[in-house]
Design a protein around this motif. Structure first.
Motif, PDB file in Angstrom:
ATOM      1  N   PRO A 139      83.430  16.035 -18.596  1.00  0.00           N
ATOM      2  CA  PRO A 139      83.668  14.947 -19.355  1.00  0.00           C
ATOM      3  C   PRO A 139      84.683  14.163 -18.830  1.00  0.00           C
ATOM      4  O   PRO A 139      85.732  14.759 -18.291  1.00  0.00           O
ATOM      5  N   THR A 140      84.530  12.800 -19.063  1.00  0.00           N
ATOM      6  CA  THR A 140      85.455  11.871 -18.820  1.00  0.00           C
ATOM      7  C   THR A 140      85.574  10.877 -20.211  1.00  0.00           C
ATOM      8  O   THR A 140      85.021  11.258 -21.068  1.00  0.00           O
ATOM      9  N   SER A 141      86.195   9.636 -19.855  1.00  0.00           N
ATOM     10  CA  SER A 141      86.300   8.620 -20.767  1.00  0.00           C
ATOM     11  C   SER A 141      85.730   7.399 -20.257  1.00  0.00           C
ATOM     12  O   SER A 141      86.128   7.060 -19.229  1.00  0.00           O
ATOM     13  N   VAL A 142      85.030   6.708 -21.115  1.00  0.00           N
ATOM     14  CA  VAL A 142      84.673   5.307 -20.826  1.00  0.00           C
ATOM     15  C   VAL A 142      84.637   4.492 -21.971  1.00  0.00           C
ATOM     16  O   VAL A 142      84.379   4.898 -23.042  1.00  0.00           O
ATOM     17  N   VAL A 143      85.103   3.377 -21.715  1.00  0.00           N
ATOM     18  CA  VAL A 143      85.563   2.210 -22.783  1.00  0.00           C
ATOM     19  C   VAL A 143      86.467   3.218 -23.865  1.00  0.00           C
ATOM     20  O   VAL A 143      86.352   2.721 -25.116  1.00  0.00           O
ATOM     21  N   GLY A 144      87.176   4.088 -23.340  1.00  0.00           N
ATOM     22  CA  GLY A 144      88.267   4.829 -24.295  1.00  0.00           C
ATOM     23  C   GLY A 144      87.663   5.669 -25.043  1.00  0.00           C
ATOM     24  O   GLY A 144      88.187   6.226 -26.082  1.00  0.00           O
ATOM     25  N   VAL A 145      86.394   6.125 -24.801  1.00  0.00           N
ATOM     26  CA  VAL A 145      85.709   7.156 -25.711  1.00  0.00           C
ATOM     27  C   VAL A 145      85.367   8.322 -24.984  1.00  0.00           C
ATOM     28  O   VAL A 145      84.804   7.992 -23.774  1.00  0.00           O
ATOM     29  N   SER A 146      85.632   9.533 -25.168  1.00  0.00           N
ATOM     30  CA  SER A 146      85.288  10.864 -24.325  1.00  0.00           C
ATOM     31  C   SER A 146      83.473  10.875 -24.375  1.00  0.00           C
ATOM     32  O   SER A 146      82.941  10.639 -25.360  1.00  0.00           O
ATOM     33  N   THR A 147      83.077  11.293 -23.434  1.00  0.00           N
ATOM     34  CA  THR A 147      81.714  11.435 -23.052  1.00  0.00           C
ATOM     35  C   THR A 147      81.447  13.188 -23.524  1.00  0.00           C
ATOM     36  O   THR A 147      80.169  13.392 -23.531  1.00  0.00           O
ATOM     37  N   GLU A 148      82.482  13.800 -24.013  1.00  0.00           N
ATOM     38  CA  GLU A 148      82.091  15.538 -23.921  1.00  0.00           C
ATOM     39  C   GLU A 148      80.962  15.951 -24.817  1.00  0.00           C
ATOM     40  O   GLU A 148      80.266  16.617 -24.679  1.00  0.00           O
ATOM     41  N   ALA A 149      80.871  14.899 -26.006  1.00  0.00           N
ATOM     42  CA  ALA A 149      79.737  15.390 -26.876  1.00  0.00           C
ATOM     43  C   ALA A 149      78.257  14.754 -26.484  1.00  0.00           C
ATOM     44  O   ALA A 149      77.296  15.104 -27.175  1.00  0.00           O
ATOM     45  N   LEU A 150      78.174  14.302 -25.391  1.00  0.00           N
ATOM     46  CA  LEU A 150      76.795  13.838 -24.867  1.00  0.00           C
ATOM     47  C   LEU A 150      76.197  14.706 -23.924  1.00  0.00           C
ATOM     48  O   LEU A 150      77.212  15.262 -22.997  1.00  0.00           O
ATOM     49  N   THR A 151      74.820  15.016 -23.948  1.00  0.00           N
ATOM     50  CA  THR A 151      74.280  15.728 -23.050  1.00  0.00           C
ATOM     51  C   THR A 151      74.375  15.258 -21.490  1.00  0.00           C
ATOM     52  O   THR A 151      74.051  14.064 -21.220  1.00  0.00           O
ATOM     53  N   PRO A 152      74.955  15.968 -20.645  1.00  0.00           N
ATOM     54  CA  PRO A 152      74.957  15.515 -19.184  1.00  0.00           C
ATOM     55  C   PRO A 152      73.655  15.079 -18.546  1.00  0.00           C
ATOM     56  O   PRO A 152      72.698  15.640 -18.768  1.00  0.00           O
ATOM     57  N   GLY A 153      73.732  13.954 -17.886  1.00  0.00           N
ATOM     58  CA  GLY A 153      72.450  13.313 -17.156  1.00  0.00           C
ATOM     59  C   GLY A 153      71.823  12.461 -18.094  1.00  0.00           C
ATOM     60  O   GLY A 153      72.572  11.896 -19.135  1.00  0.00           O
ATOM     61  N   ASP A 154      70.645  11.851 -17.909  1.00  0.00           N
ATOM     62  CA  ASP A 154      69.863  11.005 -18.688  1.00  0.00           C
ATOM     63  C   ASP A 154      68.421  11.610 -18.462  1.00  0.00           C
ATOM     64  O   ASP A 154      67.634  10.847 -17.986  1.00  0.00           O
ATOM     65  N   PRO A 155      68.259  12.458 -19.458  1.00  0.00           N
ATOM     66  CA  PRO A 155      66.650  13.160 -19.515  1.00  0.00           C
ATOM     67  C   PRO A 155      65.669  11.832 -19.838  1.00  0.00           C
ATOM     68  O   PRO A 155      64.577  11.966 -19.442  1.00  0.00           O
ATOM     69  N   HIS A 156      66.045  11.026 -20.681  1.00  0.00           N
ATOM     70  CA  HIS A 156      65.047  10.028 -21.118  1.00  0.00           C
ATOM     71  C   HIS A 156      64.414   9.249 -19.757  1.00  0.00           C
ATOM     72  O   HIS A 156      63.235   8.503 -19.703  1.00  0.00           O
ATOM     73  N   TYR A 157      65.169   8.850 -18.807  1.00  0.00           N
ATOM     74  CA  TYR A 157      64.985   8.166 -17.636  1.00  0.00           C
ATOM     75  C   TYR A 157      63.654   9.037 -16.848  1.00  0.00           C
ATOM     76  O   TYR A 157      62.731   8.152 -16.169  1.00  0.00           O
ATOM     77  N   ALA A 158      63.798  10.230 -16.739  1.00  0.00           N
ATOM     78  CA  ALA A 158      62.489  10.819 -16.379  1.00  0.00           C
ATOM     79  C   ALA A 158      62.206  10.103 -14.984  1.00  0.00           C
ATOM     80  O   ALA A 158      60.831   9.847 -14.894  1.00  0.00           O
ATOM     81  N   ASN A 159      62.949   9.976 -13.872  1.00  0.00           N
ATOM     82  CA  ASN A 159      62.682   9.605 -12.649  1.00  0.00           C
ATOM     83  C   ASN A 159      62.198   8.061 -12.615  1.00  0.00           C
ATOM     84  O   ASN A 159      61.037   7.921 -11.727  1.00  0.00           O
ATOM     85  N   GLY A 160      62.365   7.314 -13.613  1.00  0.00           N
ATOM     86  CA  GLY A 160      62.015   5.748 -13.594  1.00  0.00           C
ATOM     87  C   GLY A 160      61.091   5.660 -14.726  1.00  0.00           C
ATOM     88  O   GLY A 160      60.331   4.512 -14.805  1.00  0.00           O
ATOM     89  N   SER A 161      60.295   6.883 -15.239  1.00  0.00           N
ATOM     90  CA  SER A 161      59.229   6.715 -15.953  1.00  0.00           C
ATOM     91  C   SER A 161      59.360   6.437 -17.567  1.00  0.00           C
ATOM     92  O   SER A 161      58.846   5.739 -18.223  1.00  0.00           O
ATOM     93  N   TYR A 162      60.823   6.622 -17.686  1.00  0.00           N
ATOM     94  CA  TYR A 162      61.269   6.601 -19.410  1.00  0.00           C
ATOM     95  C   TYR A 162      60.290   7.056 -20.272  1.00  0.00           C
ATOM     96  O   TYR A 162      60.283   6.526 -21.431  1.00  0.00           O
ATOM     97  N   ASP A 163      59.876   8.253 -20.010  1.00  0.00           N
ATOM     98  CA  ASP A 163      58.777   9.123 -21.204  1.00  0.00           C
ATOM     99  C   ASP A 163      59.433  10.340 -21.270  1.00  0.00           C
ATOM    100  O   ASP A 163      58.748  11.175 -21.795  1.00  0.00           O
ATOM    101  N   GLY A 164      60.755  10.555 -20.789  1.00  0.00           N
ATOM    102  CA  GLY A 164      61.465  11.851 -20.912  1.00  0.00           C
ATOM    103  C   GLY A 164      61.773  12.131 -22.499  1.00  0.00           C
ATOM    104  O   GLY A 164      61.792  10.947 -23.009  1.00  0.00           O
ATOM    105  N   PRO A 165      62.485  12.999 -22.735  1.00  0.00           N
ATOM    106  CA  PRO A 165      62.655  13.318 -24.154  1.00  0.00           C
ATOM    107  C   PRO A 165      63.994  12.710 -24.396  1.00  0.00           C
ATOM    108  O   PRO A 165      65.101  12.501 -23.628  1.00  0.00           O
ATOM    109  N   ARG A 166      64.256  11.821 -25.674  1.00  0.00           N
ATOM    110  CA  ARG A 166      65.361  11.243 -25.956  1.00  0.00           C
ATOM    111  C   ARG A 166      66.359  12.234 -26.637  1.00  0.00           C
ATOM    112  O   ARG A 166      65.988  13.083 -27.358  1.00  0.00           O
ATOM    113  N   THR A 167      67.443  12.002 -26.148  1.00  0.00           N
ATOM    114  CA  THR A 167      68.571  12.872 -26.829  1.00  0.00           C
ATOM    115  C   THR A 167      69.038  12.400 -28.275  1.00  0.00           C
ATOM    116  O   THR A 167      69.200  13.269 -29.074  1.00  0.00           O
ATOM    117  N   GLY A 168      68.750  11.070 -28.248  1.00  0.00           N
ATOM    118  CA  GLY A 168      69.085  10.453 -29.735  1.00  0.00           C
ATOM    119  C   GLY A 168      70.748  10.647 -29.921  1.00  0.00           C
ATOM    120  O   GLY A 168      71.196  10.299 -31.149  1.00  0.00           O
TER     121      GLY A 168
END
Length: 411
Positions: A139-168
């Motif tokens: 976890p780090t801090s971006v725009v003054g807000v901690s990223t700790e509660a967000l799931t690491p990575g970006d699953p919705h990106y899905a190698n550029g297909s943008y059809d992976g699961p949304r974390t919401g």
């Protein structure tokens, strides 16, 4: 040619007289004039530095980030209305390449977008600054807000297909949570243009981002989920790229990532293009007007008193062949020199004021609001010289009004 030599001679005499008085502190009026101009220029320089900082197109920086990349042609955008600006492309692939470098602790693109958030069952929605990122494992801090509660990575990106699961998932700072009246676990609806998406408030964190007029409501989301809402999936776009590293050698590699970009190093937090309001310009203009008015009134009064106290010396100069016009020129030169000396002192103090302002705001708010630019040195000294020139009208008039014989008889 003779006139030019006489002018230089008068200016040189004025400089020697002023420096002699300052060295021996024999004239309180001259010393007070220098101090008065110095204080006015100090205030003007410090406020101008703050105006530059507020008006500059700074980057959204995260705590501990050593480098970030922003487009050189980027323009300011409004807090109230989202405006397009140059962006970086292929950001997931670039981030993946940087993350594989052992010298890099983490890297993430950042896309910023004003979105409207509405709580579930709420009748109103509010503007919030959304920052789309790729949360790192640590976890780090971006725009003054901690990223700790967000799931690491970006699953919705899905190698550029943008059809992976949304974390919401969505993390709010306390200013945004208070504005919306929500807490962790609540549902909110985000809207950008005609696009809408549902998010769950994963956490509410204390935020340190401020616009200078109050805390900025901020939401952290996964980059691909914000890109989908904003139509930035084509080209995999983001506004900037943050890179954390302890190795100075990484900078050259970062600079080679994109053409026509700036790689900046600085600590703190700021919003690039947070506002296109005229506040910075108004601050600079007001500080200029106040500095000139205060400086002119102070210097004109003090130097007028100095002329009255120095009538005998002026009479001696007259007896030596200095005409009234030359004496007036001497007084004008003295006043300009006094003001310029005060301006130089004020510039030094003003630079210190800029650094002190940044130290205080960095400690209290986590942001640097002031910016030093070398042009401030020339600008401030020029304003000081202008103060001296305008102020010299009154003491020059007093010199013209004082006949030689009358001056001699009074002493």
């Amino acid at each position: 040619m003779a006139r030019r030599h006489r002018l230089f001679g008068v200016v040189g005499l004025a400089g020697r007289r002023v420096l002699g008085r300052l060295r021996t502190t024999s004239s309180k009026q001259v010393l007070l004039s220098v101090i008065g101009v110095a204080l006015a220029v100090t205030l003007m320089t410090t406020v101008s530095g703050i105006a530059l900082g507020l008006g500059a197109e700074n980057a959204i920086q995260s705590e501990g980030v050593d480098y970030w990349v922003v487009p050189e042609a980027s323009t300011a955008s409004s807090v109230a209305v989202s405006v397009g600006s140059p962006q970086l492309g292929d950001t997931h692939a670039i981030t993946d390449r940087l993350s594989r470098d052992e010298r890099v602790d983490y890297a993430t693109p950042v896309q910023t977008q004003l979105v409207t958030l509405a709580p579930e069952g709420g009748s109103t929605d509010e503007y919030v600054l959304a920052a789309g990122i790729i949360p790192p494992e640590e976890p780090t801090s971006v725009v003054g807000v901690s990223t700790e509660a967000l799931t690491p990575g970006d699953p919705h990106y899905a190698n550029g297909s943008y059809d992976g699961p949304r974390t919401g998932e969505l993390v709010l700072n306390d200013a945004a949570a208070e504005l919306l009246g929500v807490s962790a676990g609540d549902e909110v609806t985000a809207s950008v243009g005609g696009s809408r998406a549902e998010f769950t408030v994963a956490d509410v964190r204390e935020g340190s981002l401020s616009s200078g007029v109050g805390p900025v409501p901020v939401a952290l989301v996964h980059l691909s989920e914000l890109q989908t809402m904003t139509g930035s999936t084509e080209g995999d776009l983001a506004d900037q790229l943050l890179v954390s590293t302890d190795s100075a050698g990484v900078r050259s590699d970062i600079e080679a990532l994109y053409p026509r970009t700036s790689v900046v190093t600085q600590t703190g937090l700021a919003v690039r293009g947070a506002s296109t309001s005229s506040l910075p310009l108004a601050m600079a203009a007001v500080s200029l007007v106040v500095a000139v008015l205060v400086g002119v009134l102070f210097v004109a009064t003090m130097m007028g008193l100095e002329v009255n106290a120095d009538r005998r010396n002026l009479a001696v100069l007259s007896a030596m062949g200095y005409r009234t016009s030359s004496q007036m020129l001497l007084v004008v030169a003295e006043t300009v020199v006094v003001a310029t000396v005060g301006g130089v002192v004020g510039v030094v103090a003003g630079i210190g004021g800029i650094h002190l302002t940044n130290a205080i705001t960095r400690e209290l708010l986590g942001v640097q609001v002031a910016l030093f630019d070398p042009v401030l040195v020339g600008y401030s000294v020029a304003v000081a010289a202008l103060i001296g020139l305008v102020s010299s009208i009154y003491p020059a008039w007093l010199t013209w009004r004082t006949p030689t014989l009358e001056a001699m008889s009074h002493d």
